[in-house]
Motif scaffolding. Structure first.
Motif, mmCIF file in Angstrom:
data_model
loop_
_atom_site.group_PDB
_atom_site.id
_atom_site.type_symbol
_atom_site.label_atom_id
_atom_site.label_comp_id
_atom_site.label_asym_id
_atom_site.label_seq_id
_atom_site.Cartn_x
_atom_site.Cartn_y
_atom_site.Cartn_z
ATOM 1 N N ALA A 192 -18.716 -4.358 -16.222
ATOM 2 C CA ALA A 192 -18.792 -5.484 -17.228
ATOM 3 C C ALA A 192 -17.585 -5.921 -17.471
ATOM 4 O O ALA A 192 -16.426 -5.285 -17.503
ATOM 5 N N GLY B 96 -20.740 -2.404 -21.830
ATOM 6 C CA GLY B 96 -20.016 -1.793 -20.454
ATOM 7 C C GLY B 96 -20.217 -0.291 -20.493
ATOM 8 O O GLY B 96 -19.708 0.352 -19.494
ATOM 9 N N ASP C 40 -24.595 -3.951 -20.029
ATOM 10 C CA ASP C 40 -23.456 -5.255 -19.788
ATOM 11 C C ASP C 40 -23.617 -6.089 -20.992
ATOM 12 O O ASP C 40 -22.692 -7.175 -20.952
ATOM 13 N N SER C 41 -24.540 -6.202 -21.813
ATOM 14 C CA SER C 41 -24.443 -7.063 -22.846
ATOM 15 C C SER C 41 -24.998 -6.527 -23.999
ATOM 16 O O SER C 41 -25.771 -5.536 -23.876
#
Length: 397
Positions: free
Chosen positions: A180, A328, A375-376
């Motif tokens: 990330a 992340g 990652d989001s």
């Protein structure tokens, strides 16, 4: 007039022989070159005898038809011979020997064939002369080939010696969640070692990464899968500062400082003796609770699938069933039950599972784990595909 019963096989055999010799001398048939030479020469020899006999059985051509047939036949031979000569001359310096061999075979064969069909009284003497000349010529050619100076054999280059195993190995980590953008990537960073030390990177993330120098061809790990390691020996690297990165995630950048030797590097506590791949383990810090156990805000959170989760009345399935973490960070599910389960993103409506495709562990047998890096941000509900009443949620902030 020509005898096509002899001329036709003569053309075919001679053509095959010429092409065979050309292919052999050109080096195309290296795996059976000796046999190709023998077969090709024998075929061409027989073909030339039949060819000469067919052309000159009834004397030299005199009619227009006979001359046309002879011209076409010689055209085939010249074409094949020229093609073979060009091929051979481009590959080996033996083209003149090849032409001489063709003449040695063709001239005596033609003379003897004509003399035989004309019933020349001294045919036996001609045969003895030509055969003897061929034997003497071939023996001389062979003898000179043995005593002729041979070009010196190329010297074999000694293989470059690989450096031995490093006496000391410095451990480094590709951090969980480093895929990330904005999260820390490598630890320690910068990394300082002495020339000759080994540096071993362990991929604690759940996606592949690389350790690749910015300086071309200096070092490149290729793909390091999740949980795998890669060892770099700095014995062949000059002292200096080198920047490296991950090919898959260009924002992941680290610095390697190589010193000539002397004092131990600042992160000497991470130095260990070299270990075999079977003894290497991933360097992830697992926590069970709030995020932030890893540097930079990324964390590894563990969720357990509890014993008895496959029974609807158990009341507890995922522990904890609601997790908060950061972008992340990694969440790892461990199946502590005696039955298989899945961790599948999506919702269950009216007992009907509706996966959304964001993540899916597949079948987790007892004792198996499933890690996933978020990652989001957002909310990620999930459930067990085999037992849809088992649900949980991950909130990423």
């Amino acid at each position: 007039m020509t005898d096509w019963d002899l001329l036709t096989p003569g053309i075919g055999l001679t053509s095959i022989g010429i092409v065979g010799v050309g292919i052999s001398l050109a080096g195309i048939a290296k795996t059976f070159i000796d046999g190709m030479h023998a077969v090709s020469l024998l075929t061409m020899f027989i073909g030339m005898i039949l060819l000469a006999s067919g052309l000159f059985k009834d004397g030299f051509p005199s009619t227009g038809r006979a001359k046309s047939a002879t011209f076409i036949t010689l055209g085939f031979l010249v074409t094949f011979g020229f093609a073979a000569a060009v091929t051979v001359s481009a590959q080996v310096p033996s083209i003149y020997a090849y032409i001489g061999l063709m003449l040695i075979i063709s001239i005596p064969s033609a003379v003897l064939a004509v003399a035989s069909y004309r019933q020349v009284p001294y045919l036996k003497a001609l045969a003895i002369i030509f055969v003897s000349a061929a034997v003497v010529g071939g023996s001389t050619f062979y003898a000179f080939g043995l005593v002729a100076p041979k070009p010196p054999a190329p010297e074999e280059e000694e293989p470059a010696q690989e450096p031995g195993a490093p006496a000391k190995v410095i451990n480094a980590t590709i951090l969980a969640g480093s895929s990330a953008q904005g999260n820390p990537s490598f630890e320690p960073n910068p990394l300082s070692v002495n020339k000759g030390d080994g540096v071993q990177w362990t991929n604690a993330d759940n996606v592949p990464h690389t350790v690749t120098s910015r300086q071309e061809d200096l070092f490149d790990s290729s793909t390091i899968n999740a949980g795998a390691t890669w060892l770099l020996n700095t014995a062949q690297i000059d002292a200096g500062e080198y920047e490296y990165y991950c090919i898959f995630h260009s924002w992941m950048v680290g610095t390697l400082n190589v010193a000539e030797g002397g004092a131990a590097p600042a992160q000497g506590a991470n130095a260990t003796a070299p270990t075999s791949p079977s003894n290497q383990s991933s360097a992830s810090n697992e926590t069970s609770g709030a995020p932030g156990a890893n540097s930079g805000g990324a964390s590894v959170t563990t969720v357990s699938i509890v014993v008895g989760a496959s029974v609807p009345s158990n009341g507890e399935f995922f522990k904890p069933d609601s997790v908060k973490t950061t972008v992340g960070s990694m969440v790892t599910w461990k199946n502590g039950d005696s039955s298989p389960h899945t961790v599948t993103s999506g919702v269950v409506e009216n007992s009907s599972p509706k996966p959304d495709g964001k993540f899916d562990s597949g079948i987790l047998n007892p004792g198996d784990s499933f890690p996933f890096v978020f990652d989001s941000g957002g909310e990620y509900p999930y459930y067990c595909m085999l037992h849809p009443y088992m649900t949980g949620k991950v909130t990423v902030i």
